[in-house]
Design an enzyme around this catalytic site. Structure first.
Site, PDB file in Angstrom:
ATOM      1  N   GLY A 182       0.775  -1.239   0.000  1.00 49.14           N
ATOM      2  CA  GLY A 182       0.000   0.000   0.000  1.00 49.14           C
ATOM      3  C   GLY A 182       0.805   1.287   0.000  1.00 49.14           C
ATOM      4  O   GLY A 182       0.331   2.307   0.498  1.00 49.14           O
ATOM      5  N   SER A 183       1.982   1.283  -0.610  1.00 45.01           N
ATOM      6  CA  SER A 183       2.754   2.542  -0.607  1.00 45.01           C
ATOM      7  C   SER A 183       2.083   3.598  -1.488  1.00 45.01           C
ATOM      8  O   SER A 183       2.145   4.797  -1.192  1.00 45.01           O
ATOM      9  CB  SER A 183       4.206   2.309  -1.030  1.00 45.01           C
ATOM     10  OG  SER A 183       4.306   2.049  -2.403  1.00 45.01           O
ATOM     11  N   ASN A 184       1.412   3.184  -2.554  1.00 49.61           N
ATOM     12  CA  ASN A 184       0.678   4.162  -3.371  1.00 49.61           C
ATOM     13  C   ASN A 184      -0.525   4.713  -2.611  1.00 49.61           C
ATOM     14  O   ASN A 184      -0.831   5.904  -2.703  1.00 49.61           O
ATOM     15  CB  ASN A 184       0.229   3.523  -4.694  1.00 49.61           C
ATOM     16  CG  ASN A 184       1.340   3.541  -5.731  1.00 49.61           C
ATOM     17  OD1 ASN A 184       1.707   4.597  -6.230  1.00 49.61           O
ATOM     18  ND2 ASN A 184       1.888   2.369  -6.018  1.00 49.61           N
ATOM     19  N   MET A 222      -3.965  -6.208  -6.927  1.00 51.30           N
ATOM     20  CA  MET A 222      -3.274  -7.193  -7.769  1.00 51.30           C
ATOM     21  C   MET A 222      -4.196  -8.198  -8.463  1.00 51.30           C
ATOM     22  O   MET A 222      -3.718  -9.133  -9.092  1.00 51.30           O
ATOM     23  CB  MET A 222      -2.204  -7.938  -6.946  1.00 51.30           C
ATOM     24  CG  MET A 222      -1.189  -7.023  -6.286  1.00 51.30           C
ATOM     25  SD  MET A 222      -0.445  -5.801  -7.410  1.00 51.30           S
ATOM     26  CE  MET A 222       0.778  -6.833  -8.202  1.00 51.30           C
ATOM     27  N   ILE A 233      -9.406  -6.809 -12.835  1.00 44.56           N
ATOM     28  CA  ILE A 233     -10.782  -6.327 -12.663  1.00 44.56           C
ATOM     29  C   ILE A 233     -11.674  -7.016 -13.703  1.00 44.56           C
ATOM     30  O   ILE A 233     -11.396  -6.964 -14.903  1.00 44.56           O
ATOM     31  CB  ILE A 233     -10.837  -4.793 -12.865  1.00 44.56           C
ATOM     32  CG1 ILE A 233     -10.081  -4.065 -11.738  1.00 44.56           C
ATOM     33  CG2 ILE A 233     -12.270  -4.292 -13.003  1.00 44.56           C
ATOM     34  CD1 ILE A 233     -10.827  -3.870 -10.453  1.00 44.56           C
ATOM     35  N   ASN A 258      -6.321   3.062 -12.316  1.00 44.80           N
ATOM     36  CA  ASN A 258      -5.302   2.095 -11.892  1.00 44.80           C
ATOM     37  C   ASN A 258      -3.925   2.695 -12.148  1.00 44.80           C
ATOM     38  O   ASN A 258      -3.768   3.560 -13.011  1.00 44.80           O
ATOM     39  CB  ASN A 258      -5.463   0.816 -12.727  1.00 44.80           C
ATOM     40  CG  ASN A 258      -4.438  -0.243 -12.388  1.00 44.80           C
ATOM     41  OD1 ASN A 258      -4.184  -0.533 -11.216  1.00 44.80           O
ATOM     42  ND2 ASN A 258      -3.812  -0.825 -13.405  1.00 44.80           N
ATOM     43  N   HIS A 298      -0.023   1.422 -13.191  1.00 47.80           N
ATOM     44  CA  HIS A 298       0.722   0.276 -13.704  1.00 47.80           C
ATOM     45  C   HIS A 298       2.192   0.680 -13.833  1.00 47.80           C
ATOM     46  O   HIS A 298       2.492   1.752 -14.364  1.00 47.80           O
ATOM     47  CB  HIS A 298       0.161  -0.149 -15.062  1.00 47.80           C
ATOM     48  CG  HIS A 298       0.834  -1.360 -15.601  1.00 47.80           C
ATOM     49  ND1 HIS A 298       0.670  -2.608 -15.040  1.00 47.80           N
ATOM     50  CD2 HIS A 298       1.703  -1.523 -16.626  1.00 47.80           C
ATOM     51  CE1 HIS A 298       1.404  -3.482 -15.702  1.00 47.80           C
ATOM     52  NE2 HIS A 298       2.048  -2.859 -16.668  1.00 47.80           N
TER      53      HIS A 298
END
Ligand code: GRF
Length: 205
Positions: free
Chosen positions: A12-14, A90, A93, A107, A109
């Site tokens: 969860g760094s983003n 990850m 969808i 999203n 990427h």
């Protein structure tokens, strides 16, 4: 103010970068929920630390992918969020979710799309021998990493880079690209025109 829900699967760094950018970037939104497919995701700790409610839809507890997706779809519908952010989410969808939320689901990427879709994009880029890599924030459509592009940021690739070196260099750019894209969305400045996303001029305040 836009209501934002975040989907994340791991560290969860983003997600953290977006949390931390909300005030300094004056993002016109509020994160109302973290949804995770992984009960052990470190992203859950990050949410708890700032009192963001968490919904765990633990993928492994569902008999099939379809059952999991059904639960995710219903959770997303019940939330009535304006924006859903896949921040290190990850799972692919599914088509129904992609269609239902097209234009409201974004999203990140770790590659310059359309190159190197899918998993291990940084390794794919290194193995291919590219000289420039980067990250892409895009709207999600029914394909894998194929939706209209909002922001891309590039980084150099050096001869002796390891996977970790390149991961880290790209991640640093992800942490600025993603909050920027969220801000543009929350200011109603993104207009999808076919494959293109037009960034509208900022409104005078
Ligand atoms: C990021 O590189 C993101 O682009 C990719 O998975 C990684 C997740 O990192 N989809 P984090 O969970 O946000 O730290």
């Amino acid at each position: 103010m836009k209501q934002i829900a975040v989907l994340a699967s791991g560290r969860g760094s983003n997600f953290q970068a977006i949390i931390e950018a909300m005030t300094p970037l004056k993002i016109n939104g509020k994160i109302i929920m973290l949804i995770t497919d992984n009960k052990d995701a470190y992203a859950i700790e990050r949410a708890k630390a700032v009192n963001i409610p968490v919904t765990v839809i633990n993928f492994k507890d569902y008999p099939s992918r379809a059952d999991y997706e059904k639960e995710l779809l219903s959770t997303m519908k019940n939330l009535s969020a304006d924006l859903f952010i896949c921040a290190g989410y990850m799972k692919i969808i599914g088509e129904e979710i992609a269609k239902t939320f097209f234009g409201k689901l974004i999203n990140i990427h770790p590659a310059l799309l359309p190159s190197f879709t899918g998993l291990h994009a940084q390794k794919q880029a290194l193995d291919y021998g590219v000289k420039i890599a980067g990250c892409t924030v895009h709207f999600v459509d029914a394909g894998v990493d194929t939706g209209p592009i909002i922001i891309q940021k590039a980084v150099p690739v050096f001869d002796d880079d390891t996977d970790d070196d390149l991961d880290e260099r790209i991640l640093e750019q992800e942490h600025t690209a993603f909050p920027e894209a969220v801000k543009l969305f929350c200011d109603d400045r993104l207009k999808i025109e076919g494959r293109k996303v037009r960034v509208l001029p900022a409104q005078e305040t």
